[in-house]
Design a protein around this motif. Structure first.
Motif, PDB file in Angstrom:
ATOM      1  N   HIS A 175      20.368   5.423 -39.936  1.00 55.82           N
ATOM      2  CA  HIS A 175      18.829   5.688 -40.273  1.00 55.82           C
ATOM      3  C   HIS A 175      18.663   6.940 -41.342  1.00 55.82           C
ATOM      4  N   ALA A 176      19.671   8.101 -41.059  1.00 57.54           N
ATOM      5  CA  ALA A 176      19.564   8.988 -42.215  1.00 57.54           C
ATOM      6  C   ALA A 176      19.923   8.613 -43.423  1.00 57.54           C
ATOM      7  N   ALA A 177      20.753   7.473 -43.558  1.00 53.56           N
ATOM      8  CA  ALA A 177      21.066   6.905 -45.090  1.00 53.56           C
ATOM      9  C   ALA A 177      19.806   6.131 -45.466  1.00 53.56           C
ATOM     10  N   LEU A 178      19.307   5.480 -44.586  1.00 55.31           N
ATOM     11  CA  LEU A 178      17.988   4.530 -44.894  1.00 55.31           C
ATOM     12  C   LEU A 178      16.905   5.624 -45.613  1.00 55.31           C
ATOM     13  N   ALA A 179      16.766   6.425 -44.883  1.00 54.21           N
ATOM     14  CA  ALA A 179      15.910   7.547 -45.288  1.00 54.21           C
ATOM     15  C   ALA A 179      16.146   7.925 -46.659  1.00 54.21           C
ATOM     16  N   GLN A 180      17.081   7.840 -47.476  1.00 47.83           N
ATOM     17  CA  GLN A 180      17.473   8.247 -48.745  1.00 47.83           C
ATOM     18  C   GLN A 180      17.363   6.982 -49.586  1.00 47.83           C
ATOM     19  N   SER A 181      17.290   5.904 -48.824  1.00 53.16           N
ATOM     20  CA  SER A 181      17.422   4.615 -49.711  1.00 53.16           C
ATOM     21  C   SER A 181      15.752   4.343 -50.181  1.00 53.16           C
ATOM     22  N   GLY A 182      14.914   4.735 -49.553  1.00 52.23           N
ATOM     23  CA  GLY A 182      13.423   4.345 -49.901  1.00 52.23           C
ATOM     24  C   GLY A 182      12.957   3.218 -49.168  1.00 52.23           C
ATOM     25  N   VAL A 183      13.809   2.574 -48.340  1.00 52.31           N
ATOM     26  CA  VAL A 183      13.343   1.320 -47.751  1.00 52.31           C
ATOM     27  C   VAL A 183      12.210   1.618 -46.706  1.00 52.31           C
ATOM     28  N   PRO A 184      10.883   1.279 -46.943  1.00 56.31           N
ATOM     29  CA  PRO A 184      10.028   1.582 -45.931  1.00 56.31           C
ATOM     30  C   PRO A 184      10.414   0.979 -44.231  1.00 56.31           C
ATOM     31  N   VAL A 185      10.286   1.946 -43.479  1.00 54.59           N
ATOM     32  CA  VAL A 185      10.410   1.697 -41.942  1.00 54.59           C
ATOM     33  C   VAL A 185       9.372   1.603 -41.111  1.00 54.59           C
ATOM     34  N   THR A 186       9.210   0.983 -40.437  1.00 49.37           N
ATOM     35  CA  THR A 186       8.211   1.101 -39.035  1.00 49.37           C
ATOM     36  C   THR A 186       8.634   0.937 -37.888  1.00 49.37           C
ATOM     37  N   ALA A 187       8.549   1.752 -37.050  1.00 49.86           N
ATOM     38  CA  ALA A 187       8.978   1.664 -35.509  1.00 49.86           C
ATOM     39  C   ALA A 187       8.005   1.679 -34.491  1.00 49.86           C
ATOM     40  N   ILE A 188       8.127   0.693 -33.533  1.00 51.25           N
ATOM     41  CA  ILE A 188       6.959   0.454 -32.664  1.00 51.25           C
ATOM     42  C   ILE A 188       7.597   0.504 -31.301  1.00 51.25           C
ATOM     43  N   TRP A 189       6.913   1.459 -30.499  1.00 47.36           N
ATOM     44  CA  TRP A 189       7.785   1.919 -29.154  1.00 47.36           C
ATOM     45  C   TRP A 189       6.977   1.600 -27.857  1.00 47.36           C
ATOM     46  N   GLY A 190       7.385   1.520 -26.846  1.00 43.69           N
ATOM     47  CA  GLY A 190       6.589   1.182 -25.562  1.00 43.69           C
ATOM     48  C   GLY A 190       6.523   2.347 -24.739  1.00 43.69           C
ATOM     49  N   ALA A 191       5.569   3.272 -24.466  1.00 45.70           N
ATOM     50  CA  ALA A 191       5.398   4.410 -23.847  1.00 45.70           C
ATOM     51  C   ALA A 191       5.975   4.428 -22.456  1.00 45.70           C
ATOM     52  N   ALA A 192       5.981   3.065 -22.007  1.00 45.00           N
ATOM     53  CA  ALA A 192       6.716   3.249 -20.468  1.00 45.00           C
ATOM     54  C   ALA A 192       7.830   2.410 -20.493  1.00 45.00           C
ATOM     55  N   ASP A 193       8.620   2.432 -21.602  1.00 45.53           N
ATOM     56  CA  ASP A 193       9.791   1.716 -21.726  1.00 45.53           C
ATOM     57  C   ASP A 193      11.033   2.561 -21.011  1.00 45.53           C
ATOM     58  N   THR A 194      11.705   2.000 -20.028  1.00 44.50           N
ATOM     59  CA  THR A 194      12.701   2.573 -19.453  1.00 44.50           C
ATOM     60  C   THR A 194      14.024   2.262 -19.941  1.00 44.50           C
ATOM     61  N   VAL A 195      14.181   0.964 -20.872  1.00 43.93           N
ATOM     62  CA  VAL A 195      15.443   0.735 -21.290  1.00 43.93           C
ATOM     63  C   VAL A 195      15.784   1.435 -22.716  1.00 43.93           C
ATOM     64  N   ILE A 196      14.632   1.549 -23.406  1.00 42.82           N
ATOM     65  CA  ILE A 196      14.834   2.283 -24.481  1.00 42.82           C
ATOM     66  C   ILE A 196      13.695   3.478 -24.404  1.00 42.82           C
ATOM     67  N   PRO A 197      14.034   4.536 -23.750  1.00 47.44           N
ATOM     68  CA  PRO A 197      13.046   5.710 -23.644  1.00 47.44           C
ATOM     69  C   PRO A 197      12.430   6.152 -25.048  1.00 47.44           C
ATOM     70  N   LEU A 198      11.448   6.939 -24.810  1.00 45.22           N
ATOM     71  CA  LEU A 198      10.549   7.373 -25.889  1.00 45.22           C
ATOM     72  C   LEU A 198      11.673   8.562 -26.544  1.00 45.22           C
ATOM     73  N   GLN A 199      12.630   9.120 -25.942  1.00 46.67           N
ATOM     74  CA  GLN A 199      13.491  10.114 -26.553  1.00 46.67           C
ATOM     75  C   GLN A 199      14.089   9.504 -27.806  1.00 46.67           C
TER      76      GLN A 199
END
Length: 304
Positions: free
Chosen positions: A242-266
């Motif tokens: 992800h840090a490498a992508l930040a340098q590449s300029g590719v637009p990134v959108t991430a959508i999360w679930g506030a109550a997700d216990t599988v992939i927590p918001l951390q």
């Protein structure tokens, strides 16, 4: 000495039980393939099942599903994407759905290779939007980093690779060779079927979702593919990527679930540190079932 012989006996018993369980799995169903929507293409590691829907001249969005649920997990999202003019390409990762189950490690090279080979086979040369869900988010991230010229935009739904909680049983099986294989072959299908029964009701957004997920666990090679993916794909920390992508300029959108216990918001916080320019959105009250249970909210955030 007794302890050594006990381990040997346990390992032998595990091997017998594992062979019995995996031997009872059903082979790939030729009739199911014949009746399936979409098409099939032979790639370097096997046959891949895919569906290509929407206007032929529309911008392509490549949808990559997660660890356990094949491409039908996007059923509720596809109509909205098509209505907005997208040409939606979704496919079953190796080891899932109606795609083949090759031997060997289910790792980043296998999954990204499958994606690129599919684009090449369909002669898609223009940059595409890549949408990855859960483990598919980790695949999509690695794909974008390795083949940035092929990707116009990266969209992540509760992406793996930045921290997850799949339960003690799955984590133990992934960490322990031999005995972990035996335990996952013996009990893993029951655990996944139980989790499917206990998952939030998607109110019919995806037809027969629970039954179809449960049926997956009985397919030949599926449990091995899931366990190998835990060991070789989800175990890889994607923060550096992800840090490498930040340098590449590719637009990134991430959508999360506030109550997700599988992939927590951390995990959202880790992405923010690795790529501060990434656009991040949270759906309140949503768990991990973003594409099936919260498709309307996801489409609103994705399409504006």
């Amino acid at each position: 000495m007794e302890a050594i012989w006990a381990l040997v006996a346990l390992g032998a018993l595990g091997g017998v039980a594992r062979a019995a369980v995996w031997g009872a799995e059903q082979p790939m169903d030729g009739a199911a393939r014949n009746a399936a929507p979409g098409q099939f293409v032979g790639l370097s590691e096997g046959v891949t099942h895919y569906q290509f829907e929407g206007p032929e001249d529309g911008p392509v969005i490549l949808c990559i599903h997660g660890l356990t649920t094949p491409s039908f997990v996007f059923d509720a999202m596809v109509p909205g994407l098509v209505a907005r003019g997208y040409r939606v390409l979704r496919y079953d990762l190796y080891g899932r759905g109606l795609s083949d189950r090759p031997k060997g490690a289910y790792d980043v090279h296998r999954f990204t290779g499958q994606s690129i080979e599919l684009l090449d086979a369909l002669q898609i040369d223009a940059p595409v939007t890549v949408l990855g869900y859960s483990m598919g988010g980790a695949v999509a991230t690695a794909l974008t980093q390795a083949h940035g010229a092929r990707v116009e935009r990266l969209v992540l739904l509760a992406p793996g690779g930045l921290g997850h909680d799949l339960g003690r049983f799955s984590e133990w099986c992934a960490a322990v060779p031999v005995l972990g294989d035996w335990a996952f072959a013996t009990l893993g299908g029951w655990v996944l079927r139980r989790d499917a029964r206990n998952a939030p009701d998607t109110a019919g957004a995806v037809r027969d979702l629970t039954a179809r997920i449960q049926a997956e666990t009985r397919g030949r090679g599926y449990m091995r593919a899931v366990l190998s993916s835990l060991r070789h794909m989800l175990s890889v920390d994607q923060a550096v990527t992800h840090a490498a992508l930040a340098q590449s300029g590719v637009p990134v959108t991430a959508i999360w679930g506030a109550a997700d216990t599988v992939i927590p918001l951390q995990a959202m916080d880790r992405l923010a540190r690795a790529n501060p320019s990434a656009r991040q959105e949270v759906i309140e009250g949503a768990g991990h079932d973003l594409p099936s249970g919260h498709s309307a909210e996801v489409l609103r955030l994705l399409l504006g």
